[in-house]
Each structure stands twice: as C-alpha cells, then as structure tokens.
Design a protein around this motif. Structure first.
Motif, PDB file in Angstrom:
ATOM      1  N   GLY A 229       0.777  -1.200  -0.025  1.00 54.35           N
ATOM      2  CA  GLY A 229      -0.037   0.023   0.031  1.00 54.35           C
ATOM      3  C   GLY A 229       0.848   1.151  -0.085  1.00 54.35           C
ATOM      4  N   ARG A 230       1.994   1.158   0.598  1.00 54.32           N
ATOM      5  CA  ARG A 230       2.879   2.403   0.825  1.00 54.32           C
ATOM      6  C   ARG A 230       3.591   2.684  -0.529  1.00 54.32           C
ATOM      7  N   GLN A 231       3.967   1.497  -1.221  1.00 59.50           N
ATOM      8  CA  GLN A 231       4.482   1.611  -2.495  1.00 59.50           C
ATOM      9  C   GLN A 231       3.642   2.313  -3.424  1.00 59.50           C
ATOM     10  N   LEU A 232       2.438   1.904  -3.437  1.00 60.82           N
ATOM     11  CA  LEU A 232       1.375   2.180  -4.252  1.00 60.82           C
ATOM     12  C   LEU A 232       1.120   3.913  -4.024  1.00 60.82           C
ATOM     13  N   LEU A 233       1.153   4.179  -2.982  1.00 61.58           N
ATOM     14  CA  LEU A 233       0.611   5.599  -2.322  1.00 61.58           C
ATOM     15  C   LEU A 233       1.735   6.539  -2.830  1.00 61.58           C
ATOM     16  N   ASP A 234       3.298   6.189  -2.680  1.00 59.49           N
ATOM     17  CA  ASP A 234       4.325   6.873  -2.983  1.00 59.49           C
ATOM     18  C   ASP A 234       4.116   7.063  -4.659  1.00 59.49           C
ATOM     19  N   ALA A 235       3.794   6.165  -5.305  1.00 55.95           N
ATOM     20  CA  ALA A 235       3.749   6.155  -6.774  1.00 55.95           C
ATOM     21  C   ALA A 235       2.851   7.274  -7.287  1.00 55.95           C
ATOM     22  N   LEU A 236       1.670   7.225  -6.512  1.00 55.69           N
ATOM     23  CA  LEU A 236       0.578   8.321  -6.739  1.00 55.69           C
ATOM     24  C   LEU A 236       1.063   9.632  -6.402  1.00 55.69           C
ATOM     25  N   SER A 255     -10.300   4.018   9.816  1.00 59.10           N
ATOM     26  CA  SER A 255      -9.312   2.605  10.003  1.00 59.10           C
ATOM     27  C   SER A 255      -7.730   2.782   9.391  1.00 59.10           C
ATOM     28  N   ALA A 256      -7.728   3.872   8.518  1.00 62.70           N
ATOM     29  CA  ALA A 256      -6.076   3.943   7.827  1.00 62.70           C
ATOM     30  C   ALA A 256      -5.732   5.095   8.020  1.00 62.70           C
ATOM     31  N   GLU A 257      -6.372   5.849   8.854  1.00 63.34           N
ATOM     32  CA  GLU A 257      -5.725   7.159   9.374  1.00 63.34           C
ATOM     33  C   GLU A 257      -4.273   7.141   9.540  1.00 63.34           C
ATOM     34  N   GLY A 258      -3.708   6.199  10.457  1.00 67.09           N
ATOM     35  CA  GLY A 258      -2.492   6.046  10.753  1.00 67.09           C
ATOM     36  C   GLY A 258      -1.546   5.853   9.588  1.00 67.09           C
ATOM     37  N   PHE A 259      -2.060   5.122   8.855  1.00 70.20           N
ATOM     38  CA  PHE A 259      -1.174   4.394   7.824  1.00 70.20           C
ATOM     39  C   PHE A 259      -0.899   5.940   6.728  1.00 70.20           C
ATOM     40  N   TYR A 260      -1.810   6.635   6.498  1.00 70.24           N
ATOM     41  CA  TYR A 260      -1.549   8.053   5.860  1.00 70.24           C
ATOM     42  C   TYR A 260      -0.859   9.202   6.832  1.00 70.24           C
ATOM     43  N   ARG A 262       1.573   8.463   8.580  1.00 74.41           N
ATOM     44  CA  ARG A 262       3.126   7.871   8.484  1.00 74.41           C
ATOM     45  C   ARG A 262       3.645   8.374   7.068  1.00 74.41           C
ATOM     46  N   ALA A 263       2.797   8.527   6.132  1.00 71.53           N
ATOM     47  CA  ALA A 263       3.234   8.810   4.832  1.00 71.53           C
ATOM     48  C   ALA A 263       3.274  10.314   4.707  1.00 71.53           C
ATOM     49  N   GLY A 264       3.153  11.034   5.687  1.00 69.27           N
ATOM     50  CA  GLY A 264       3.307  12.773   5.624  1.00 69.27           C
ATOM     51  C   GLY A 264       1.886  13.429   5.560  1.00 69.27           C
ATOM     52  N   PHE A 265       0.697  12.701   5.734  1.00 66.74           N
ATOM     53  CA  PHE A 265      -0.463  13.384   5.560  1.00 66.74           C
ATOM     54  C   PHE A 265      -1.073  14.037   6.784  1.00 66.74           C
ATOM     55  N   HIS A 279     -15.011   8.513   7.684  1.00 62.75           N
ATOM     56  CA  HIS A 279     -13.681   9.028   6.918  1.00 62.75           C
ATOM     57  C   HIS A 279     -13.304  10.467   7.582  1.00 62.75           C
ATOM     58  N   ILE A 280     -12.096  10.814   7.142  1.00 62.87           N
ATOM     59  CA  ILE A 280     -11.405  11.816   7.643  1.00 62.87           C
ATOM     60  C   ILE A 280     -10.557  12.636   6.232  1.00 62.87           C
ATOM     61  N   ALA A 281     -10.869  13.812   6.157  1.00 67.67           N
ATOM     62  CA  ALA A 281     -10.183  14.706   4.908  1.00 67.67           C
ATOM     63  C   ALA A 281      -8.577  14.729   5.371  1.00 67.67           C
ATOM     64  N   MET A 282      -7.665  14.548   4.416  1.00 67.92           N
ATOM     65  CA  MET A 282      -6.166  14.598   4.937  1.00 67.92           C
ATOM     66  C   MET A 282      -5.478  15.202   3.638  1.00 67.92           C
ATOM     67  N   ALA A 283      -4.359  15.747   3.838  1.00 69.17           N
ATOM     68  CA  ALA A 283      -3.714  16.552   2.701  1.00 69.17           C
ATOM     69  C   ALA A 283      -2.293  16.574   2.938  1.00 69.17           C
ATOM     70  N   ARG A 284      -1.284  16.488   2.045  1.00 69.17           N
ATOM     71  CA  ARG A 284       0.040  16.754   2.304  1.00 69.17           C
ATOM     72  C   ARG A 284       0.545  17.462   1.126  1.00 69.17           C
ATOM     73  N   SER A 285       1.690  18.356   1.241  1.00 64.91           N
ATOM     74  CA  SER A 285       2.446  19.234   0.164  1.00 64.91           C
ATOM     75  C   SER A 285       3.351  17.722  -0.707  1.00 64.91           C
ATOM     76  N   VAL A 286       3.687  18.356  -1.966  1.00 68.69           N
ATOM     77  CA  VAL A 286       4.351  17.404  -2.822  1.00 68.69           C
ATOM     78  C   VAL A 286       5.457  18.146  -3.329  1.00 68.69           C
TER      79      VAL A 286
END
Length: 286
Positions: A229-236, A255-260, A262-265, A279-286
């Motif tokens: 999942g992290r490899q996929l998210l990084d590619a997107l 349930s996946a909030e912690g996963f995101y 950890r990816a900087g969201f 659900h919860i809205a999340m964002a990060r800069s790229v």
C-alpha cells in the motif's frame, strides 16, 4: 550461530498466556506455530497471495520435515522476532531456515523442508522456475513487485477487480457507489507481483489546478501490512508531483488514518461518514 540481521523477513509477536506452561516458559511445540506465522509474513513479503499464487503455479507447498534446536526459553510477555529465509531450492523441495530471537539473543533455530507437489495426489513436482527465481531474488534483496500507471483502458480490468474485492465484497459498499465516471479521466496505478498478479490499486484525480486527489486505494487482503500500500501511495504522490501539483488531498477511512499519517498526510477537516464508513479529509504537500 544465526543473527537477526541474517533475515530479510522478520515477524514480530508477543508471547501470550495460553502459550506458556506451568514453568511460565513457552511450551516447546508453540515455536513451530511461531515459525508458521512467520511463513505467512514471508508470502506477504513476496507479494504473493498464497491461495491464488499456488493455483496459478499448479501446485501446493507441503511440509516434509521440521526440526528445532532450543538454545534458551521465551517467557510470558516477551517480544519475539521470528526470522525466516529460504536457504536452498532443490528440484522439488525448498529448505527454509528460521531463527527466533528476543532482542539479539537467539532462543530457537529451526529448519523446515517444503515440497512442491500436486494438490490432488500430493506427489512431488519440480519447483516452478518462476517460484525458484522469486525465492532466490528475494533473498538477494531484489524488489518483489512493480507499480504500473496508466489510464482506465490499460489498467481498469485489474484495478476494478481489486476494488470490487475490497470495497464491495469485503466492506459491503454498493457497486454503483464504488464505480463512477471519474475513472475515465483518472490516472490509475496498480502494483503487480512477480506472477503478474495485481495486489494493490489506487487512482489520482485533478481536484483543482495544482491540487491532486488520491482515492480508491485498495490492497489485496492477504498481502496487507507488507508495504505494498505504501509503495502504491508513493507512486501516486510522485505522479502528482510529476504533473506539477503542489498538494495532494485524500479522504481516508478512519481505520487507515495512521497509515496516511506515516506517509506525511495531516488531517484537514472533521470526521464524516460516507457509504456507512467513517472518513477523514487529509492532505500533504508534494
């Protein structure tokens, strides 16, 4: 003597009350169970859903021999690291070595011989060359999966199959909600294993000028928790950066909030419910 660093695949567990004997140490037979749990992690690390992979390979892996050597005892509430590696692949058999550690101390070492065989007759068959290569390449440090990106015409069949399995069958979301017209214009990504089987998917939309939106993230249930999942998210995220976006947004299941995270969201809104799921809205800069 084995060391923890000898193993690329390591499964962590905590000793439970039900696994100790009257001396408050782990009953000897449970160490084989610990190794068997590590074997499940090994298949996840190979990005191979076991049942589907064995079906594609035309066989099954059967334990022929299992031996353990005890060096010290594990006790209630110990945190154990169970390392597993494929040490050798013969004509029809594969030798796996295991090491069970607490910290850097080796408690138990083991060897398991698996035979690849016909599932109907349980008569041995040669290990398929592709499986042999997967074992050998994994132990050599090679990547076990690749991410492909493209449009719905190129990836829709595999992406749709994964999404249906996760969202419709597993989570009970209505099929007419899961699929929408945005798939036609989205950038899609699919993670493929070494058997060319899809194991994870997601999509990238253009939310606004300079703002991307990631969604429909789905990972095959049997290989979750093994980085795909992290490899996929990084590619997107990289696809959003490559087209010039400065921010990426997503609506995560709680349930996946912690996963995101950890990816900087970071959370950007209040919790809400969609399709009966928090659900919860999340964002990060790229």
């Amino acid at each position: 003597m084995q060391q923890r660093s000898d193993f690329r695949c390591v499964h962590r567990l905590r000793v439970r009350w039900a696994e100790v004997d009257m001396q408050k140490i782990v009953f000897n037979a449970h160490y084989l169970m610990y190794i068997d749990n590590a074997m499940s992690d090994y298949w996840r690390a190979l990005a191979l859903p076991y049942e589907a992979s064995m079906l594609a390979l035309g066989g099954e892996m059967y334990v022929k021999k299992a031996t353990l050597e005890y060096h010290a005892s594990a006790r209630l509430d110990d945190t154990l690291d169970v390392g597993l590696r494929c040490a050798r692949v013969g004509n029809s058999s594969s030798l796996f070595e295991a090491g069970i550690f607490t910290g850097d101390q080796l408690l138990v070492s083991g060897e398991l011989v698996y035979v690849f065989a016909d599932p109907a007759t349980q008569k041995s068959r040669p290990v398929p060359p592709v499986l042999r290569a997967i074992f050998e390449d994994f132990e050599a440090g090679a990547e076990m999966a690749e991410v492909r990106t493209g449009d719905w015409n190129a990836l829709g069949r595999d992406a749709g199959r994964l999404r249906t399995a996760v969202f419709v069958r597993e989570q009970g979301i209505a099929a007419d909600i899961e699929a929408d017209a945005l798939d036609a214009t989205a950038r899609h990504a699919v993670v493929y294993n070494r058997l060319d089987m899809p194991v994870a998917t997601g999509r990238l939309l253009q939310q606004a000028p300079g703002v991307g939106r990631i969604g429909r993230m789905a990972v095959d249930r049997s290989v979750r928790g093994a980085q795909w999942g992290r490899q996929l998210l990084d590619a997107l995220v990289e696809a959003a950066r490559a087209r010039g976006d400065s921010e990426v947004q997503l609506h995560a299941q709680r349930s996946a909030e912690g996963f995101y995270r950890r990816a900087g969201f970071a959370v950007t809104g209040e919790p809400y419910e969609e399709a009966g799921i928090a659900h919860i809205a999340m964002a990060r800069s790229v």
